[in-house]
Design an enzyme around this catalytic site. Structure first.
Site, short mmCIF file in Angstrom:
data_model
loop_
_atom_site.label_atom_id
_atom_site.label_comp_id
_atom_site.label_asym_id
_atom_site.label_seq_id
_atom_site.Cartn_x
_atom_site.Cartn_y
_atom_site.Cartn_z
N CYS A 76 0.86 -1.18 0.00
CA CYS A 76 0.00 0.00 0.00
C CYS A 76 0.90 1.23 0.00
O CYS A 76 1.43 1.61 1.05
CB CYS A 76 -0.96 0.02 1.18
SG CYS A 76 -2.17 1.37 1.04
N CYS A 194 -0.22 3.77 -7.47
CA CYS A 194 -1.11 3.12 -6.51
C CYS A 194 -1.24 1.66 -6.94
O CYS A 194 -1.50 1.39 -8.11
CB CYS A 194 -2.48 3.79 -6.53
SG CYS A 194 -3.75 2.92 -5.57
N GLN A 196 -3.58 -0.35 -6.23
CA GLN A 196 -4.98 -0.75 -6.39
C GLN A 196 -5.57 -0.27 -7.72
O GLN A 196 -6.51 -0.87 -8.22
CB GLN A 196 -5.82 -0.22 -5.21
CG GLN A 196 -7.32 -0.32 -5.34
CD GLN A 196 -7.89 -1.73 -5.23
OE1 GLN A 196 -7.21 -2.71 -5.51
NE2 GLN A 196 -9.15 -1.83 -4.86
#
Length: 252
Positions: A76, A194, A196
């Site tokens: 993350c 990122c 995600q």
């Protein structure tokens, strides 16, 4: 072929990194990999939820140590970068110490540290960024990279706060954002800052269109995992970073 177990610590609402990194490493010519995950609860990408999520890290590290992983990806990026300059070094030091207490000499990579390391290895000093975050968090990411000596020549935040929705951002929206950036003077484009936000199918497409090296949090993570394992960093159709020409030796 050698075989390696990869541990992945991910936010509970993340789905993309667990598809993109395995898809990348499945292309490796001389090694095979299995992937073993542990999750930290997080749904909204806000400073408060990121802090609460980071507090769950110790449990996740212990779970993956039980699996005897050879390398671990703390996946993350913004959770680390939002805590201030140089945070990836502190996090990686603490996780390495926890693994050492368990007698596990696993290679350790954070998504935040991987992006910093990959940019340095490839000598990309001036970059443009595409990020899904709300603007205040995006500004922290820009500041973090600039504190590492990376000049951010332009950037865009797509302003998506729900992490599940980040995993559904369509590729045409990402490419449209790319086309709105001023890339003059940029050494490279980070098409997804990122893990995600989906981007793997876009890397080669954007490189061909822009004539500029294109990487993402996922390709940087794969690059640094391979370095941590002492493996060649060449993967096909994954951008210039993984074409086997960037520095393959991990920093000492």
């Amino acid at each position: 072929m050698s075989h390696h177990r990869i541990g992945m610590i991910v936010p509970s609402s993340n789905v993309t990194v667990e598809t993109e990194v395995p898809a990348l490493l499945a292309r490796h010519a001389s090694a095979t990999f299995s992937f073993h995950g542990s999750r930290m609860r997080m749904h909204t990408v806000s400073p408060e939820e990121l802090v609460a999520m980071n507090a769950q890290r110790g449990r996740c590290v212990d779970e993956l140590a039980d699996a005897g992983v050879d390398a671990l990806l703390y996946a993350c990026l913004v959770a680390v970068m939002a805590q201030g300059a140089g945070e990836h070094r502190r996090v990686e030091t603490e996780v390495a110490a926890q693994l050492a207490e368990r007698g596990l000499p696993a290679g350790l990579v954070s998504s935040a540290g991987a992006l910093v390391e990959a940019l340095a290895a490839a000598s990309y000093h001036r970059v443009a960024l595409v990020m899904p975050y709300l603007r205040p968090l995006a500004e922290l990411v820009v500041a973090y990279l600039e504190a590492e000596g990376v000049e951010v020549v332009d950037w865009v935040a797509l302003e998506v706060g729900d992490n599940a929705e980040v995993g559904c951002i369509p590729g045409d929206r990402v490419l449209s954002a790319v086309r709105g950036l001023d890339l003059s003077g940029a050494d490279a484009l980070v098409i997804s800052c990122c893990v995600q936000m989906p981007s793997l199918p876009l890397v080669a497409v954007a490189e061909a269109e822009l004539g500029l090296p294109v990487l993402s949090a996922a390709t940087a993570g794969a690059f640094c995992l391979l370095r941590a394992l002492g493996l060649p960093t060449e993967l096909p159709d994954a951008g210039l970073l993984l074409a086997g020409r960037a520095g393959a030796e991990a920093p000492r």
